[in-house]
Design a protein around this motif. Sequence first.
Motif, short mmCIF file in Angstrom:
data_model
loop_
_atom_site.label_atom_id
_atom_site.label_comp_id
_atom_site.label_asym_id
_atom_site.label_seq_id
_atom_site.Cartn_x
_atom_site.Cartn_y
_atom_site.Cartn_z
N SER A 1 -70.85 -58.09 100.31
CA SER A 1 -71.10 -58.81 99.07
C SER A 1 -71.73 -57.97 97.97
N SER B 1 -72.47 -62.79 95.54
CA SER B 1 -71.74 -61.53 95.66
C SER B 1 -71.41 -60.97 94.28
N TYR C 1 -68.81 -59.54 93.54
CA TYR C 1 -67.38 -59.70 93.28
C TYR C 1 -67.03 -61.03 92.60
N PHE D 1 -65.56 -58.57 87.87
CA PHE D 1 -64.52 -58.40 88.89
C PHE D 1 -63.40 -59.44 88.81
N ILE E 1 -59.67 -58.92 90.40
CA ILE E 1 -59.27 -59.60 91.63
C ILE E 1 -58.07 -60.51 91.40
N GLU F 1 -60.15 -61.52 101.97
CA GLU F 1 -61.21 -61.28 100.98
C GLU F 1 -61.76 -59.84 100.98
N GLN F 2 -62.14 -59.37 102.17
CA GLN F 2 -62.74 -58.03 102.26
C GLN F 2 -61.82 -56.97 101.67
N ARG G 1 -61.55 -57.10 97.94
CA ARG G 1 -62.76 -56.56 97.34
C ARG G 1 -62.74 -55.04 97.37
N ASP H 1 -62.99 -52.61 94.20
CA ASP H 1 -64.07 -51.61 94.10
C ASP H 1 -63.50 -50.21 93.92
#
Length: 602
Positions: A78, A251, A253, A258, A262, A278-279, A282, A286
Amino acid sequence: MKAEELRKKYLDFFKSHGHAIIPSASLIPENDPTVLFTTAGMHPLVPFLLGETHPAGKRLANIQKCIRTTDIEEVGDSWHLTFFEMLGNWSLGDYFKKEAIEMSWEFLTGKNWLGIDPEKIYVTVFEGDNDAPRDEESISFWQEQYKKSGMDARLDERIFALPKKDNWWGPAGETGPCGPDTEMFYDTGKIKCLPSCRPGCGCGKYVEIWNDVFMEFNKTKEGRFIPLKQKNVDTGMGLERTSAVLQGYDSVYKTELFNPIIKKIIELAFIRNETYPEQKIRLIADHTRAVVFILGDNKMIVPANIEQGYILRRLIRITLRTLKQIGSPDFVLDKIAKTVIDTYKKNYPELQKNESFILEQLQKEEKIFIRTLEKGLKEFNKMARDKKITGKEAFILFSTYGFPFEMTRDLAKESGIEINPAEFKKEYENHQKMSRLATEVRFKGGLADHTEKTTKLHTATHLLQAALRKVLGNHVCQKGSNITSERLRFDFSHDKKMTAEQINETEILINQAIMRAFAVKFEEMSLDDAKNSGALGLFEHKYGDRVKVYTIYDEKTGEVFSREVCGGPHVNNVKELKNFRIIKEEASSAGIRRIKAVVGKN
Ligand code: SER
């Protein structure tokens, strides 16, 4: 409070407290050879923290672009980011702990500023050790601040004293200005992970938002802490984190910094909600931010196999792989990058200026990567012939051909082949340790790291000293050595410029040793035996009673080319060096010459 408002408030606040606002420095350090990227606002300020006068004065503030690859494993959780903006203020020998803490408190809790409820704020201080005592002053200054809000801030309830690993800050390159710090955490209101959960615990209940470093020391190469000429304050507040907590998100994100990125990833990769990875999304967001900022930094860094270019290449390839894993088609990375540029170009005009460069580089690297993957597939098929893929082979596919393990595993499954994930993991972890060493920090004293390249250059340094003694005479003695992943640098006693013939002769001697494939061995012996064996070395200090002596010699005839007292490591045979070339010979200081040389180049 949106990020843009936070940026403005921060700078306004410190301006109103007499700070000059300075621009963000480049992400690529200009005068700091110890790191590949600017990891904090203090990096470009090191000379001023050490006592140089800064043209803008003694109180400074800015918003600094930062890259940290140490957190790379945590990206996708997060709060951790590879690229982030750091809000920072500095006192260069001006105010110290009391005012720094007062200002931090006022900015965090003041109604005109962030207006955070003091109940939500927890702090940590340095608990003390052999290098410096417990930071009692900071404890009492914090208690005064909490008191203003009618709170009794007790130790171990509101204020926590933690060891060096938590509450001490120094630059990533090991040496330089450093000191105890005090960190401010925001309580997200999440339930404690354990009864002992406290600020500094990584569960996400307490989020670190600001760090005030009290720079009182300079750490030397020998590991000593020397008091600095002036006491400085160096603070850093993560823009994305603080913005997220102020907006009530759990988070970074979820913020507007973001959201558009996203959204773009989801759209381009055709993600449907049921399978939202999700991960991975992200991580893509990033890394894309990081690569856009590295490419857009006016330094024209491009993907490569060394230094900044290597980190850039790794970030791009991880992103491309991850995009593949979520089912995205090829050539969407540049489109995501475009969204990053649009999100940031107002604050960072260099991104717009370098837009076509950024996008072209990403397309080019993706093409190269696709070709590499194709080659990897061929290699996989070869490996698969004996119906078995070892952990080592899976790792070669990963490291040389960019195959994620999951991909190799799926391919293997299709061909009815077994792979052992534990074996791969072991190879991978060993390599991770190595690449950390190789890429995070450039030099630690003389030898940067023990990667293959530097090991070769280290052996080449021994060959060089021996060859110079043969060509110039036995007065030649090592005065200094420094190795990066690209070249060796060797300082030696000799009081004349070397002639072209002497340089040539030195190169020939070394290249002959390489061609004759001289072996390298070491023996452990007492210092006296080492001296008597004719080994070169600095016998006065540095070494203990028993030493290692490295010999480079012809296995067939027993002829010794070089013998030196040394800790290693070295290659097993000098043929691994392929060839040796001197690229520079110059004066270093009175009576000392300096040579820079490379190996394995045409
Ligand atoms: N240098 C410190 C940090 O990075 C404060 O700016 O946390």
